[in-house]
Design an enzyme around this catalytic site. Structure first.
Site, PDB file in Angstrom:
ATOM      1  N   GLY A  11       0.832  -1.386  -0.094  1.00 16.85           N
ATOM      2  CA  GLY A  11       0.036   0.052  -0.043  1.00 16.85           C
ATOM      3  C   GLY A  11       0.873   1.442   0.021  1.00 16.85           C
ATOM      4  N   SER A  12       1.998   1.242  -0.787  1.00 21.03           N
ATOM      5  CA  SER A  12       2.898   2.510  -0.625  1.00 21.03           C
ATOM      6  C   SER A  12       2.133   3.451  -1.413  1.00 21.03           C
ATOM      7  CB  SER A  12       4.330   2.293  -1.037  1.00 21.03           C
ATOM      8  OG  SER A  12       4.220   1.551  -2.356  1.00 21.03           O
ATOM      9  N   ASN A  13       1.592   3.147  -2.504  1.00 19.94           N
ATOM     10  CA  ASN A  13       0.762   4.131  -3.504  1.00 19.94           C
ATOM     11  C   ASN A  13      -0.414   4.674  -2.603  1.00 19.94           C
ATOM     12  OD1 ASN A  13       1.725   4.548  -6.237  1.00 19.94           O
ATOM     13  ND2 ASN A  13       1.990   2.349  -5.930  1.00 19.94           N
ATOM     14  N   LEU A  91      -8.407  -8.971 -11.680  1.00 22.41           N
ATOM     15  CA  LEU A  91      -9.101  -8.298 -12.671  1.00 22.41           C
ATOM     16  C   LEU A  91     -10.357  -7.775 -12.279  1.00 22.41           C
ATOM     17  CD1 LEU A  91      -8.443 -10.478 -15.887  1.00 22.41           C
ATOM     18  CD2 LEU A  91      -7.517  -8.271 -15.592  1.00 22.41           C
ATOM     19  N   HIS A 108       0.123   1.378 -12.903  1.00 22.41           N
ATOM     20  CA  HIS A 108       0.988   0.202 -13.560  1.00 22.41           C
ATOM     21  C   HIS A 108       2.514   0.414 -13.650  1.00 22.41           C
ATOM     22  CE1 HIS A 108       1.608  -3.955 -15.189  1.00 22.41           C
ATOM     23  NE2 HIS A 108       2.337  -3.429 -16.116  1.00 22.41           N
TER      24      HIS A 108
HETATM   25  C1  GRF Z   1       2.723  -0.669  -7.623  1.00 25.61           C
HETATM   26  O1  GRF Z   1       4.090  -0.863  -8.353  1.00 25.61           O
HETATM   27  C2  GRF Z   1       1.718  -0.569  -8.905  1.00 25.61           C
HETATM   28  O2  GRF Z   1       2.005  -0.027  -9.852  1.00 25.61           O
HETATM   29  C3  GRF Z   1       1.164  -1.857  -9.137  1.00 25.61           C
HETATM   30  O3  GRF Z   1       1.369  -2.504  -7.893  1.00 25.61           O
HETATM   31  C4  GRF Z   1       2.239  -2.007  -7.095  1.00 25.61           C
HETATM   32  C5  GRF Z   1       1.754  -1.589  -5.758  1.00 25.61           C
HETATM   33  O4  GRF Z   1       2.673  -1.487  -4.679  1.00 25.61           O
HETATM   34  N1  GRF Z   1      -0.004  -2.052  -9.452  1.00 25.61           N
HETATM   35  P1  GRF Z   1       2.222  -0.598  -3.320  1.00 25.61           P
HETATM   36  O5  GRF Z   1       1.215  -1.822  -2.658  1.00 25.61           O
HETATM   37  O6  GRF Z   1       1.275   0.332  -3.711  1.00 25.61           O
HETATM   38  O7  GRF Z   1       3.404  -0.375  -2.612  1.00 25.61           O
END
Ligand code: GRF
Length: 199
Positions: A11-13, A91, A108
């Protein structure tokens, strides 16, 4: 604008999006984290920030339609406007796609259409490309196939390792995703007010 973020892992994003909201760079409310891997670190991040979590074991449902119906119920309860996929490793099926048509986005870690699917950074690394990147796109029924909204290229340097490349891509993702969500919201708010003015 109320957002739900879907994540399966670290969940870093998700964290980058939450930070952007807290710092006022993203004018939205993160109302819900949806997680298909109970115990994932993303859940801890949500708890730290007082964000509701809907966590479920897909295997406890009869199939994708059944757990997506439950997700839609949760999203409606929270009056969610937009779905942000951030490392959700599934998906999206017709149930969710039809309920949130044109309102589901994904990030992505490659320059799509190159290297869709799992382990995109590893795929690019093994292919020996000199440039890769990150892409934000609309979600359709395919695997990383929806309309591209934003992309940023990242050079693969001679001194890079898979680890350093991964770090460089993540750093770009953490800036690009909140910025792009903010742009989408601004554009849609503008379009919404134009439609109202025309009536
Ligand atoms: C990210 O690299 C995103 O592009 C892909 O999955 C990864 C998720 O990483 N869809 P995080 O859990 O947000 O660290």
């Amino acid at each position: 604008m109320k957002l739900a973020v879907f994540a399966s892992g670290s969940g870093s994003n998700f964290q980058a999006i939450v930070d952007a909201v807290e710092e006022g760079r993203l004018q939205a409310e993160i109302s819900l984290l949806v997680c298909d891997k109970p115990g994932a670190y993303a859940e801890k991040r949500a708890q730290t920030h007082g964000i509701s979590v809907f966590s479920f074991h897909p295997k406890e449902y009869s199939g994708k339609a059944a757990f997506e119906e439950e997700i839609v119920k949760q999203l409606r309860q929270q009056e969610i406007d937009m779905i942000i996929l951030a490392g959700y490793m599934r998906l999206i099926g017709p149930t969710l796609l039809h309920s949130y048509e044109g309102r589901i986005f994904n990030i992505h870690p490659s320059l799509l259409p190159a290297f869709p699917g799992k382990d995109a950074i590893g795929q690019a690394w093994r292919a020996g490309v000199k440039v890769t990147g990150a892409t934000i796109h609309m979600v359709d029924e395919g695997m990383d196939t929806g309309t591209i909204i934003a992309q940023e290229a990242i050079p693969v340097k001679a001194t890079d390792s898979l680890q350093s490349l991964t770090k460089a891509i993540q750093a770009v993702e953490h800036r690009l995703y909140p910025d792009t969500i903010q742009s989408i919201i601004e554009k849609r708010t503008l379009e919404g007010s134009q439609i109202k003015n025309e009536h």
